[in-house]
Design a protein around this motif. Structure first.
Motif, short mmCIF file in Angstrom:
data_model
loop_
_atom_site.label_atom_id
_atom_site.label_comp_id
_atom_site.label_asym_id
_atom_site.label_seq_id
_atom_site.Cartn_x
_atom_site.Cartn_y
_atom_site.Cartn_z
N VAL A 1 -21.84 69.13 78.88
CA VAL A 1 -22.19 68.12 77.88
C VAL A 1 -22.45 66.77 78.56
CG1 VAL A 1 -21.37 66.81 75.89
CG2 VAL A 1 -20.97 69.28 76.01
N MET A 2 -21.62 66.40 79.51
CA MET A 2 -21.80 65.12 80.19
C MET A 2 -23.10 65.09 80.98
SD MET A 2 -17.88 64.39 81.45
CE MET A 2 -18.24 62.76 82.12
N ALA A 3 -23.46 66.23 81.57
CA ALA A 3 -24.66 66.29 82.39
C ALA A 3 -25.94 66.30 81.56
CB ALA A 3 -24.62 67.52 83.29
N GLU A 4 -25.89 66.88 80.34
CA GLU A 4 -27.11 67.09 79.58
C GLU A 4 -27.16 66.30 78.27
OE1 GLU A 4 -28.91 71.00 79.83
OE2 GLU A 4 -27.09 71.77 80.77
N ALA A 5 -26.21 65.38 78.10
CA ALA A 5 -26.14 64.62 76.84
C ALA A 5 -27.41 63.83 76.57
CB ALA A 5 -24.94 63.69 76.85
N SER A 6 -27.98 63.21 77.60
CA SER A 6 -29.16 62.38 77.38
C SER A 6 -30.38 63.22 77.03
CB SER A 6 -29.45 61.53 78.61
OG SER A 6 -29.68 62.35 79.75
N THR A 7 -30.43 64.44 77.53
CA THR A 7 -31.56 65.33 77.24
C THR A 7 -31.39 66.03 75.90
OG1 THR A 7 -31.76 65.72 79.63
CG2 THR A 7 -32.95 67.23 78.16
N PHE A 8 -30.15 66.36 75.56
CA PHE A 8 -29.87 67.06 74.30
C PHE A 8 -28.82 66.27 73.51
CE2 PHE A 8 -31.11 70.31 77.40
CZ PHE A 8 -32.17 70.91 76.73
N PRO A 9 -29.21 65.14 72.93
CA PRO A 9 -28.22 64.31 72.20
C PRO A 9 -27.59 65.04 71.03
CG PRO A 9 -30.47 63.56 71.79
CD PRO A 9 -30.55 64.55 72.92
N GLU A 10 -28.29 66.05 70.49
CA GLU A 10 -27.73 66.75 69.34
C GLU A 10 -26.48 67.55 69.72
OE1 GLU A 10 -30.91 69.32 71.22
OE2 GLU A 10 -30.69 67.21 70.62
N ILE A 11 -26.47 68.15 70.93
CA ILE A 11 -25.27 68.89 71.31
C ILE A 11 -24.15 67.93 71.72
CG2 ILE A 11 -26.62 70.91 71.99
CD1 ILE A 11 -25.94 70.26 74.91
N ALA A 12 -24.53 66.77 72.27
CA ALA A 12 -23.52 65.76 72.60
C ALA A 12 -22.86 65.23 71.34
CB ALA A 12 -24.16 64.63 73.40
N SER A 13 -23.67 64.99 70.30
CA SER A 13 -23.13 64.50 69.03
C SER A 13 -22.21 65.55 68.41
CB SER A 13 -24.28 64.18 68.07
OG SER A 13 -23.79 63.80 66.81
N PHE A 14 -22.61 66.80 68.46
CA PHE A 14 -21.77 67.88 67.94
C PHE A 14 -20.45 67.93 68.69
CE2 PHE A 14 -20.29 72.24 68.59
CZ PHE A 14 -20.03 72.62 67.28
N TYR A 15 -20.50 67.85 70.01
CA TYR A 15 -19.28 67.91 70.83
C TYR A 15 -18.36 66.72 70.52
CZ TYR A 15 -16.43 68.78 74.97
OH TYR A 15 -15.39 69.06 75.83
N GLN A 16 -18.97 65.57 70.29
CA GLN A 16 -18.19 64.39 69.93
C GLN A 16 -17.43 64.62 68.63
OE1 GLN A 16 -17.42 61.38 71.12
NE2 GLN A 16 -16.50 60.66 69.21
N GLN A 17 -18.10 65.18 67.64
CA GLN A 17 -17.49 65.39 66.33
C GLN A 17 -16.45 66.50 66.35
OE1 GLN A 17 -20.73 66.12 63.64
NE2 GLN A 17 -21.71 64.16 64.04
N GLU A 18 -16.74 67.57 67.07
CA GLU A 18 -15.90 68.76 67.00
C GLU A 18 -14.76 68.80 68.02
OE1 GLU A 18 -16.23 71.49 64.90
OE2 GLU A 18 -17.78 70.44 63.77
N VAL A 19 -14.93 68.09 69.14
CA VAL A 19 -13.93 68.16 70.21
C VAL A 19 -13.36 66.78 70.55
CG1 VAL A 19 -13.50 68.81 72.62
CG2 VAL A 19 -14.99 70.22 71.19
N VAL A 20 -14.23 65.83 70.85
CA VAL A 20 -13.75 64.53 71.32
C VAL A 20 -12.94 63.81 70.24
CG1 VAL A 20 -14.43 62.27 72.19
CG2 VAL A 20 -15.63 64.31 72.98
#
Length: 219
Positions: free
Chosen positions: A122-141
């Motif tokens: 997620v940290m490596a690909e957040a800028s390319t795939f913001p949708e998965i970063a946002s999901f990870y933020q909501q569900e895990v972080v």
């Protein structure tokens, strides 16, 4: 010889078991490939092949690669927060012991498993795939932050920890764990044995250092 009807009966449970196993097998295969290759480089055809099913079968369960990734995260990490929340509520020891227990348990149940590679992905690909970063933020972080905040608040209310800005103090416990994950998936493969880190010793050292600053001091 078994009759046609008995043969059909014996085959039905086997097929049913195989169908029920498919989502789990797909999630396991996807997790391995996501950690190994990253989100962008992983193709759904590879996931299906590793799970032993067709691409069409994969899409029956997961309409897109993003949906598959979300299922992986929920199955391996996010879905465990209710369990961890219950353990926190039932813990009877002091808050110092609870912090140590929480960090050890997280490492044993996530850090030592293939799911430990998701954070780096997620940290490596957040800028390319913001949708998965946002999901990870909501569900895990976010749930993770709230759980740690409750632990620290518990210590303050019991007179074991001093008052502190909790929203920032949370990061003092998260940062060492992120370091361990990044070390495991980025540095460990290329480091000599003399420079390897023992995760549990590292966690205990961090807990001692961090809690020395959190403990309530005598007036």
């Amino acid at each position: 010889m078994p009759s046609p009807s008995s043969a059909t009966t014996s085959e039905t449970p086997r097929r049913a078991r195989r169908k029920e196993a498919r989502p789990g097998e797909l999630i396991e295969a996807a997790l391995a490939l996501f950690v190994e290759k990253g989100f962008a480089a992983t193709r759904v055809e590879e996931v299906a092949a590793r799970a032993g099913v067709s691409k069409g079968t994969l899409f029956l369960y997961f309409p897109s690669k993003e949906d598959l990734f979300k299922a992986v995260v929920r199955e391996t990490v996010a879905g465990r927060f209710p369990e961890w929340s219950d353990e926190l509520a039932e813990f009877t020891g002091d808050s110092v012991a609870l912090v140590r227990y929480a960090m050890h348990t997280w490492w044993e149940r996530v850090g030592m498993t293939p799911a430990s590679g998701i954070t780096k992905l997620v940290m490596a690909e957040a800028s390319t795939f913001p949708e998965i970063a946002s999901f990870y933020q909501q569900e895990v972080v976010a749930p993770g932050h709230e759980l740690i905040r409750r632990i620290l608040q518990r210590g303050i209310e019991r007179g074991e920890f001093r008052e502190m800005p909790l929203d920032y103090a949370v990061y003092s416990l998260i940062a060492p764990m992120i370091f361990l994950l990044m070390w495991k998936h980025a540095m460990t493969p290329c480091m000599p044995p003399s420079q390897q880190i023992d995760p549990l010793t590292f966690i205990d050292t961090q807990v001692d250092l961090i809690l020395s600053g959190m403990l309530k001091r005598p007036e």
